[in-house]
Design a protein around this motif. Structure first.
Motif, mmCIF file in Angstrom:
data_model
loop_
_atom_site.group_PDB
_atom_site.id
_atom_site.type_symbol
_atom_site.label_atom_id
_atom_site.label_comp_id
_atom_site.label_asym_id
_atom_site.label_seq_id
_atom_site.Cartn_x
_atom_site.Cartn_y
_atom_site.Cartn_z
ATOM 1 N N LEU A 151 0.829 -1.203 0.000
ATOM 2 C CA LEU A 151 0.000 0.000 0.000
ATOM 3 C C LEU A 151 0.866 1.257 0.000
ATOM 4 O O LEU A 151 0.562 2.235 -0.698
ATOM 5 N N LEU A 152 1.936 1.239 0.768
ATOM 6 C CA LEU A 152 2.812 2.412 0.853
ATOM 7 C C LEU A 152 3.611 2.635 -0.419
ATOM 8 O O LEU A 152 3.927 3.786 -0.768
ATOM 9 N N THR A 153 3.943 1.573 -1.124
ATOM 10 C CA THR A 153 4.832 1.708 -2.287
ATOM 11 C C THR A 153 4.096 1.758 -3.624
ATOM 12 O O THR A 153 4.629 2.275 -4.598
ATOM 13 N N THR A 154 2.886 1.231 -3.668
ATOM 14 C CA THR A 154 2.170 1.214 -4.946
ATOM 15 C C THR A 154 0.774 1.819 -4.853
ATOM 16 O O THR A 154 0.121 1.985 -5.872
ATOM 17 N N GLY A 155 0.306 2.123 -3.656
ATOM 18 C CA GLY A 155 -1.044 2.644 -3.495
ATOM 19 C C GLY A 155 -1.113 4.155 -3.660
ATOM 20 O O GLY A 155 -0.101 4.836 -3.825
ATOM 21 N N ALA A 156 -2.339 4.658 -3.648
ATOM 22 C CA ALA A 156 -2.572 6.100 -3.706
ATOM 23 C C ALA A 156 -2.622 6.611 -2.266
ATOM 24 O O ALA A 156 -3.630 6.468 -1.575
ATOM 25 N N LEU A 157 -1.533 7.203 -1.801
ATOM 26 C CA LEU A 157 -1.434 7.587 -0.396
ATOM 27 C C LEU A 157 -2.488 8.612 0.002
ATOM 28 O O LEU A 157 -2.919 8.646 1.160
ATOM 29 N N HIS A 158 -2.922 9.449 -0.956
ATOM 30 C CA HIS A 158 -3.919 10.461 -0.617
ATOM 31 C C HIS A 158 -5.296 9.848 -0.346
ATOM 32 O O HIS A 158 -6.200 10.543 0.125
ATOM 33 N N ARG A 159 -5.442 8.572 -0.612
ATOM 34 C CA ARG A 159 -6.708 7.905 -0.331
ATOM 35 C C ARG A 159 -6.735 7.244 1.048
ATOM 36 O O ARG A 159 -7.740 6.671 1.431
ATOM 37 N N ILE A 160 -5.634 7.285 1.768
ATOM 38 C CA ILE A 160 -5.598 6.751 3.119
ATOM 39 C C ILE A 160 -6.122 7.819 4.070
ATOM 40 O O ILE A 160 -5.575 8.923 4.147
ATOM 41 N N LYS A 161 -7.181 7.501 4.794
ATOM 42 C CA LYS A 161 -7.855 8.503 5.622
ATOM 43 C C LYS A 161 -8.207 7.926 6.991
ATOM 44 O O LYS A 161 -8.247 6.712 7.179
ATOM 45 N N GLY A 162 -8.483 8.822 7.908
ATOM 46 C CA GLY A 162 -9.001 8.443 9.212
ATOM 47 C C GLY A 162 -10.469 8.795 9.295
ATOM 48 O O GLY A 162 -10.899 9.854 8.814
ATOM 49 N N CYS A 163 -11.258 7.908 9.891
ATOM 50 C CA CYS A 163 -12.690 8.166 10.054
ATOM 51 C C CYS A 163 -12.893 9.382 10.951
ATOM 52 O O CYS A 163 -12.169 9.570 11.937
ATOM 53 N N ARG A 164 -13.898 10.191 10.655
ATOM 54 C CA ARG A 164 -14.191 11.365 11.480
ATOM 55 C C ARG A 164 -14.981 11.022 12.735
ATOM 56 O O ARG A 164 -15.136 11.859 13.620
ATOM 57 N N GLY A 165 -15.477 9.787 12.794
ATOM 58 C CA GLY A 165 -16.281 9.412 13.947
ATOM 59 C C GLY A 165 -15.608 8.453 14.907
ATOM 60 O O GLY A 165 -16.075 8.278 16.028
ATOM 61 N N CYS A 166 -14.531 7.804 14.469
ATOM 62 C CA CYS A 166 -13.811 6.857 15.331
ATOM 63 C C CYS A 166 -12.356 6.819 14.891
ATOM 64 O O CYS A 166 -11.949 7.580 14.011
ATOM 65 N N ARG A 167 -11.563 5.943 15.492
ATOM 66 C CA ARG A 167 -10.137 5.910 15.191
ATOM 67 C C ARG A 167 -9.789 5.008 14.005
ATOM 68 O O ARG A 167 -8.619 4.823 13.676
ATOM 69 N N PHE A 168 -10.793 4.419 13.348
ATOM 70 C CA PHE A 168 -10.511 3.520 12.242
ATOM 71 C C PHE A 168 -9.869 4.264 11.066
ATOM 72 O O PHE A 168 -10.190 5.422 10.789
ATOM 73 N N LEU A 169 -8.991 3.540 10.382
ATOM 74 C CA LEU A 169 -8.363 4.030 9.155
ATOM 75 C C LEU A 169 -8.955 3.281 7.973
ATOM 76 O O LEU A 169 -9.372 2.126 8.105
ATOM 77 N N PHE A 170 -8.978 3.917 6.812
ATOM 78 C CA PHE A 170 -9.513 3.242 5.639
ATOM 79 C C PHE A 170 -8.878 3.792 4.366
ATOM 80 O O PHE A 170 -8.307 4.888 4.354
ATOM 81 N N HIS A 171 -8.972 2.994 3.322
ATOM 82 C CA HIS A 171 -8.514 3.400 1.992
ATOM 83 C C HIS A 171 -9.748 3.837 1.217
ATOM 84 O O HIS A 171 -10.638 3.040 0.935
ATOM 85 N N ASP A 172 -9.815 5.118 0.909
ATOM 86 C CA ASP A 172 -10.996 5.698 0.258
ATOM 87 C C ASP A 172 -11.014 5.297 -1.211
ATOM 88 O O ASP A 172 -10.230 5.792 -2.016
ATOM 89 N N GLU A 173 -11.930 4.416 -1.567
ATOM 90 C CA GLU A 173 -12.037 3.944 -2.944
ATOM 91 C C GLU A 173 -13.180 4.611 -3.691
ATOM 92 O O GLU A 173 -13.519 4.194 -4.800
#
Length: 206
Positions: A151-173
């Motif tokens: 994910l760090l080397t081939t993914g779109a880093l700007h799509r990695i986000k933190g949820c605004r309601g909890c501490r979960f992280l997600f890849h915004d597709e």
């Protein structure tokens, strides 16, 4: 199939195995986590099956190894918590548009080198790394570490986000990168209810 109590409580909403592993610890978006489904090596193995990192036969091998070597299983579980802390630091920094520390990236590099040292290349539609021959207690961690590096080397880093309601992280597709919640069924719905209640309260007092 083994499913230990609590392991399947948290939804797999990260869109990436490494993010889902980080999300095994839950809580508010700011502050300390208040829930953790990884409480021991059996839970780590059960989560691996739940998340697709382990097949059931592979999980049975891990369970047998842990029974034969409880100290080794404890060490592997302790390592899994350290890896989760490292991934949390890395992806939270990326989500905030910052750079992770060099020390945590060095540890991730070493974890990936160790993972690939136990892997083999198998042919599918393309060649891919697999851990079918790996019969070690660290087996559940190999694909998690590899997914993080991929994910760090081939993914779109700007799509990695933190949820605004909890501490979960997600890849915004989402097509326009507009996703703000880990899940509309959870935090998204909670926010809608909060806004609705606030709006009604405002109308009632005006």
């Amino acid at each position: 199939m083994e499913t230990l109590a609590g392991v399947t409580r948290m939804r797999l909403v990260g869109g990436n195995l490494a993010l889902d592993f980080t999300n095994t610890r839950a809580g508010p978006p700011v502050g300390s986590p208040d829930d953790d489904v990884l409480t021991g090596y059996p839970e780590l193995v059960a989560w691996g099956v739940y998340a697709g990192a382990l097949s059931e036969p592979e999980a049975e091998v891990s369970r047998r190894l842990s029974r034969d070597d409880p100290d080794g299983a404890h060490a592997a579980f302790t390592r899994s918590l350290r890896i989760r802390d490292d991934l949390d630091e890395v992806f939270r920094a990326v989500a905030a548009g910052q750079s992770p520390s060099g020390s945590v990236l060095a540890r991730l590099r070493d974890d990936e080198a160790d993972a690939l040292g136990h892997a083999r290349l198998d042919r599918a539609s393309t060649f891919e790394w697999t851990w079918r021959d790996d019969q070690t207690l660290a087996r559940p961690l190999r694909p998690v570490v590899h997914a993080a590096v991929q994910l760090l080397t081939t993914g779109a880093l700007h799509r990695i986000k933190g949820c605004r309601g909890c501490r979960f992280l997600f890849h915004d597709e989402s097509k326009n990168r507009s996703r703000r919640w880990c899940s509309m069924d959870d935090c998204g719905t909670s926010e809608k209810i909060r806004r609705y209640v606030a709006a009604r309260r405002t109308r009632a007092t005006s």
